[in-house]
Design a protein around this motif. Structure first.
Motif, PDB file in Angstrom:
ATOM      1  N   GLU A  66      22.012   0.655  17.762  1.00  0.00           N
ATOM      2  CA  GLU A  66      22.487   0.792  16.380  1.00  0.00           C
ATOM      3  C   GLU A  66      23.960   1.178  16.336  1.00  0.00           C
ATOM      4  O   GLU A  66      24.731   0.644  15.534  1.00  0.00           O
ATOM      5  N   ASN A 106      10.769  -0.192  17.224  1.00  0.00           N
ATOM      6  CA  ASN A 106      11.418   0.706  16.277  1.00  0.00           C
ATOM      7  C   ASN A 106      11.218   2.167  16.620  1.00  0.00           C
ATOM      8  O   ASN A 106      10.927   2.992  15.757  1.00  0.00           O
ATOM      9  N   ARG A 121      17.401   2.909  21.043  1.00  0.00           N
ATOM     10  CA  ARG A 121      17.664   2.329  19.739  1.00  0.00           C
ATOM     11  C   ARG A 121      18.970   2.879  19.185  1.00  0.00           C
ATOM     12  O   ARG A 121      19.732   2.180  18.537  1.00  0.00           O
ATOM     13  N   THR A 151      13.944  -0.975  20.674  1.00  0.00           N
ATOM     14  CA  THR A 151      14.362  -1.886  19.597  1.00  0.00           C
ATOM     15  C   THR A 151      13.170  -2.696  19.085  1.00  0.00           C
ATOM     16  O   THR A 151      13.065  -2.928  17.886  1.00  0.00           O
TER      17      THR A 151
END
Lengths: 309, 307
Positions: B263, B253, B259, B250
């Protein structure tokens, strides 16, 4: 538990007898400093403001933590150029006073960790003593669940819960409690197994004491020492876990100040306002380290055997 | 031995089924996924068609049978949001996560061994205190904050390392470093204490009396035995690695599984979260099983006994 690593300890006892004078002073400081930091945090959390006796404007916090002054966004802390003593630790991207938010953040960290420790210790102890004292199939079943809970990544469970009930205070408490009880269950079961063999339990049984009475009156008081040690060591771990969930956005939700979410707030301003993320992180580190030191100290005093855990 | 493996295997399967059942009902208890997908412009017919397509027109009992059947065939379902099989999404993101996790694990283990042995063999000296202090600091500071501070120093202030992207080896330095931070302190303390135990044992004394060089004693006789304890706790490191992956991905990115699940959480994409939960459980139980079995081979005192 949402620990980053299980609290692995050195099995060897420190060599206290041969310590030099300087080392002895250091040892003393390793109790005094953490205890002071924790006491300060406790007082800060209580006296951040006096809203609980109807005086929301009186307290340690110079401003209300959620007051936004958009003209005063990203003001630097007092000790660097451009800062003023109006905002000792500067302001954040919405013009909120960082110091006030750090002070109020202590409330969240402390209340979540104490609440979770209370819940997990209660559930874990009941299941652990039951498993250890009764044995048999019940013990087998409880301990299998404990094994799964101990090795299951708590973060994944927290994310699952956050999709289901949404982010918030209770989500954090439930997520941390759902797996956290297992450590207490394993500890108290081991202790109960040992205590079950002792003469006073046999005697109680001969005298016709009921199973629940033996567990409550004879076993529980004898696991209390170890329990207190583990609960103290858990304070730091829970504060760390709460801050991480809040950082990810599945914990305490905006605008309530929490140290973890404050670090996240400053993420996009690193190039122009480093202080937004930096100070809450220092607060977390200082408090967690103090908790761990104090926990170690209490363990050495009350129950050195637990070094092996 | 075979009996031990079979029983542990059955226990693992039961645990996985238990988790799958729990996830199914938790997700259903959360509310109707159709509410999230409903679109005000939809006609009644389109809505019904969507319901049938997602299999949500059936009763809970039937849905449960379909769900368990799919799981047994390795079908993890379809993402509600992206309308693609979850397994395809995982196939894309898992390699990216492994590109972080494996180097971080290798580096973390190497450093933990080197520093743990260093501290144990020079007990109570400056080196030992230094390692202990690093471990204490590492266990108290939040990993996400350390990563952000690293970005502040190396990418914002000195501008010598990139933050986002995965094109060059330099892009790996900060993310892998963050991952190492999550496992190193605990491993280091474990190696140190286990090494201290072994160094006081009879066979190490014997090796010394035989006149073997100290290097051989430490690295060959002592370390090999000191490794058994960290090996058995390998299962306990997995939560740390998962945690590290989620936080690291996170912050930087990184298009990996960590991640993806964060999300999916915010998009309330139940099937994805559910699939990753089950997958993680399988992984954790699988590794624990392997550790148990390998440990039972190493240490003949451990056998499955009916209690």
């Amino acid at each position: 538990m949402l620990s980053i690593m299980p609290n692995i300890e050195d099995k060897t006892r420190p060599r206290i007898s041969g310590l030099s004078r300087g080392a002895r002073i250091l040892r003393g400081l390793s109790l005094v400093i953490p205890a002071t930091v924790l006491a300060l945090m406790f007082l800060t959390a209580i006296f951040a403001d006096l809203a609980w006796i109807g005086l929301p404007d009186v307290g340690l916090s110079p401003y209300h933590p959620n007051d936004q002054v958009l003209k005063e966004r990203r003001l630097p802390p007092a000790f660097i150029e451009g800062g003023s003593t109006e905002h000792l630790l500067g302001t954040d991207n919405l013009g909120r006073d960082v110091l006030s938010r750090v002070i109020h953040g202590a409330r969240v960290s402390l209340s979540v960790s104490l609440l979770v420790i209370f819940i997990t210790a209660t559930i874990g102890t009941i299941l652990g003593i039951t498993a250890g004292y009764l044995g048999g199939r019940i013990e087998g079943f409880i301990m299998r669940v404990v094994d799964v809970a101990l090795s299951f990544p708590g973060l994944i469970l927290a994310l699952l819960l956050a999709t289901i009930i949404g982010p918030g205070y209770m989500t954090v408490v439930i997520a941390l409690s759902a797996l956290g009880w297992a450590g207490y269950a394993r500890l108290t079961r081991g202790e109960s197994l040992r205590i079950r063999q002792s003469d006073f339990v046999a005697q109680a049984r001969v005298n016709g004491a009921s199973t629940s009475r033996i567990m409550l009156r004879h076993i529980f008081p004898n696991v209390l020492n170890s329990l207190i040690v583990i609960m103290t060591l858990a304070v730091g771990m829970m504060i760390l876990a709460e801050s991480m969930l809040s950082y990810l956005g599945i914990g305490i939700s905006a605008p309530t100040a929490s140290w973890g979410s404050m670090v996240a707030d400053g993420r996009n301003d690193l190039d122009r306002a480093w202080w937004i993320s930096t100070f809450p992180g220092i607060a977390i580190g200082a408090v967690v380290m103090s908790g761990n030191f104090l926990g170690d100290w209490i363990r050495d005093k009350m129950d050195p055997r637990l070094r092996q855990l | 031995m075979t009996r031990f493996i079979i029983i542990r295997l059955l226990q693992a399967v039961v645990a996985i089924i238990g988790i799958a059942v729990m996830v199914f009902f938790l997700v259903r208890a959360a509310g109707d996924p159709l509410e999230l997908l409903k679109n005000p412009n939809m006609t009644e017919g389109q809505y019904e068609a969507m319901k049938v397509r997602l299999g949500l027109d059936k009763s809970y009992g039937e849905q449960f049978i379909v769900y368990m059947g799919d799981l047994a065939q390795g079908d993890l379902g379809t993402s509600l949001l992206k309308q693609r099989p979850v397994i395809d999404m995982i196939k894309e993101s898992l390699p990216n996560t492994l590109k972080l996790t494996l180097p971080a694990f290798a580096i973390g283990m190497t450093l933990a061994l080197a520093l743990g042995v260093l501290a144990a063999t020079r007990r109570d000296t400056f080196w030992d205190q230094g390692v202990k202090f690093m471990a204490i600091l590492g266990q108290a500071l939040p990993g996400f904050w350390v990563a952000i501070m690293a970005v502040l120093v190396f990418a914002v202030y000195w501008q010598i390392l990139p933050v986002a992207g995965m094109a060059t080896p330099a892009h790996y330095v900060l993310p892998v470093g963050t991952m190492v931070f999550f496992t190193l302190p605990g491993m280091m303390r474990l190696v140190r204490s286990s090494m201290l135990d072994v160094l006081e044992s009879e066979y190490v004394k014997l090796a010394r009396i035989k006149g073997l060089p100290e290097k051989t004693v430490i690295w060959k006789h002592a370390l090999r035995n000191a490794l058994i304890t960290p090996l058995t706790t390998l299962g306990l490191i997995i939560p740390g690695l998962v945690l590290g992956a989620v936080i690291t991905e996170t912050i930087f990115n990184w298009p990996g599984m960590g991640r993806m699940i964060v999300e999916a959480t915010f998009a309330r994409d139940f099937t994805v979260v559910q699939a990753i939960t089950i997958l993680t459980a399988v992984m954790v139980l699988g590794i624990n099983l392997l550790v148990d079995i390998s440990y039972a081979y190493v240490d003949p005192q451990i056998r499955y006994e009916k209690s």
